[in-house]
Design a protein around this motif. Structure first.
Motif, PDB file in Angstrom:
ATOM      1  N   SER A   1      -1.613   7.149  -9.671  1.00  0.00           N
ATOM      2  CA  SER A   1      -1.823   8.376  -9.506  1.00  0.00           C
ATOM      3  C   SER A   1      -3.551   8.108  -9.320  1.00  0.00           C
ATOM      4  N   LEU A   2      -4.296   6.970  -9.708  1.00  0.00           N
ATOM      5  CA  LEU A   2      -5.687   6.427  -9.168  1.00  0.00           C
ATOM      6  C   LEU A   2      -5.650   6.386  -7.735  1.00  0.00           C
TER       7      LEU A   2
ATOM      8  N   LEU B   1      -7.792  11.186 -10.354  1.00  0.00           N
ATOM      9  CA  LEU B   1      -6.404  10.786 -11.624  1.00  0.00           C
ATOM     10  C   LEU B   1      -6.048  13.135 -11.685  1.00  0.00           C
ATOM     11  N   LYS B   2      -4.609  13.134 -10.720  1.00  0.00           N
ATOM     12  CA  LYS B   2      -3.823  14.681 -10.469  1.00  0.00           C
ATOM     13  C   LYS B   2      -2.462  13.650 -11.317  1.00  0.00           C
ATOM     14  N   PHE B   3      -2.055  14.816 -12.595  1.00  0.00           N
ATOM     15  CA  PHE B   3      -1.259  13.251 -12.529  1.00  0.00           C
ATOM     16  C   PHE B   3      -0.421  15.174 -11.872  1.00  0.00           C
TER      17      PHE B   3
ATOM     18  N   GLY C   1       0.988  -1.496   0.005  1.00  0.00           N
ATOM     19  CA  GLY C   1       0.348   0.227   0.088  1.00  0.00           C
ATOM     20  C   GLY C   1       0.294   1.416  -0.037  1.00  0.00           C
ATOM     21  N   PHE C   2       2.139   1.018   0.917  1.00  0.00           N
ATOM     22  CA  PHE C   2       3.074   2.228   0.544  1.00  0.00           C
ATOM     23  C   PHE C   2       3.484   2.747  -0.363  1.00  0.00           C
ATOM     24  N   PHE C   3       4.067   1.709  -0.962  1.00  0.00           N
ATOM     25  CA  PHE C   3       4.964   1.770  -2.099  1.00  0.00           C
ATOM     26  C   PHE C   3       3.799   0.895  -3.244  1.00  0.00           C
ATOM     27  N   ALA C   4       2.198   1.305  -3.529  1.00  0.00           N
ATOM     28  CA  ALA C   4       1.634   1.315  -4.076  1.00  0.00           C
ATOM     29  C   ALA C   4       1.823   1.372  -5.738  1.00  0.00           C
ATOM     30  N   GLY C   5       1.864   2.947  -5.835  1.00  0.00           N
ATOM     31  CA  GLY C   5       1.918   3.446  -7.621  1.00  0.00           C
ATOM     32  C   GLY C   5       2.997   2.909  -8.329  1.00  0.00           C
TER      33      GLY C   5
END
Length: 295
Positions: free
Chosen positions: A167-168, A203-205, A51-55
């Motif tokens: 980003s999601l 969605l924020k890039f 979860g912490f490194f999910a992206g």
């Protein structure tokens, strides 16, 4: 005189094993509880770290897991066109996307799908599984195919660079990771996150991601048309709509940072790479010209 072997006096006896060998005084249920607790604790730790490194983890997973997850949760991501006019517009958009994709190094297994939303919102975005969405409000204001191609190429670049997966949100990213273990677990995790948050609202890039998407899109447009005409026009269209007195929902202005500095950056990049800033423009296909909201 012969000596009698001492072995003749030896006697062998089968002794019963020690009753404590291979025997635990702990109750079996207690041992099971310790084992189950250890397994659960390990899974919990892995989940917390994921979860912490999910992206970042999700963005590095083979693309087929994201594509599969997006197919399972497509109804939560976009509304599909069902009327004949909307279907015809989507077909034209997907034909153009296929031409663009031929000039863009997409990840293995990535298949771009464009969806048309018949609402007056000025917006376009990319989401999981290379699903692109463009709204009538934006499409109606684009002057030519070149400008539309910049929209699609920019959003395709976000998908190519795995920006949506980053980003999601953690719930969706963990879903992508879990999909590698079990598709049902991944679908459940991502579906819950998407249904709770609406998915799209997350969605924020970042500015760096936007710059990277611009650069990838410009390279693709230059390869497709032999010039980058239309790229700057997209942002001029948005700026003009945002500054107008009419009441327009220009969502793309919030999700895609807009400034003269960015428009200038496109020109600078084109000159640096030796791409002509303009050239012969391609008209929009008839099905896409002057798109108006359905009554």
């Amino acid at each position: 005189m012969a000596r009698r072997s001492s072995r003749s006096n030896m006697q062998f006896e089968n002794r019963a094993p020690d009753e404590h060998v291979n025997y635990s005084i702990e109750h079996p249920l207690k041992e099971f509880a310790w084992l189950a607790g250890g397994v659960f604790g390990g899974l919990l730790l892995i989940t917390l770290l994921a979860g912490f490194f999910a992206g970042e983890l999700a963005a590095r997973m083979p693309y087929r897991y994201e594509q599969s997850l997006a197919a399972d949760t497509a109804s939560l991501l976009v509304d599909r066109a069902t009327d004949p006019r909307g279907i015809a517009i989507e077909q034209e958009l997907n034909r153009l996307a296929a031409r663009i994709a031929a000039h863009m190094p997409l990840p293995e297994g990535m298949q771009v799908t464009v969806h048309y939303q018949d609402t007056p919102e000025l917006n376009a975005f990319a989401t999981l599984g290379a699903h692109l969405v463009i709204y009538q409000g934006l499409l109606a204001r684009l002057p030519d195919e070149n400008t539309l191609a910049m929209v699609l190429a920019h959003e395709m670049a976000h998908a190519q660079l795995r920006h949506p997966a980053r980003s999601l949100g953690r719930g969706v990213a963990v879903g992508i990771i879990l999909s590698a273990l079990n598709s049902g677990m991944g679908r459940s995790a991502a579906g819950g996150a998407l249904s709770t948050t609406g998915g799209i609202s997350l969605l924020k890039f970042s500015r760096d991601q936007e710059r990277d998407a611009d650069a990838a899109a410009l390279a693709t447009i230059a390869a497709l048309y032999q010039h980058v005409g239309g790229a700057q026009d997209l942002f001029r269209v948005l700026a003009s709509a945002g500054a107008g007195s009419e009441q327009l929902r220009v969502s793309m202005l919030s999700t895609h940072p807009l400034s003269q500095e960015r428009i200038d950056a496109i020109a600078t990049l084109a000159r640096t790479r030796g791409w002509p800033e303009d050239g012969t423009r391609t008209p929009l296909p008839a099905a896409l010209r002057g798109a108006q909201p359905a009554n």
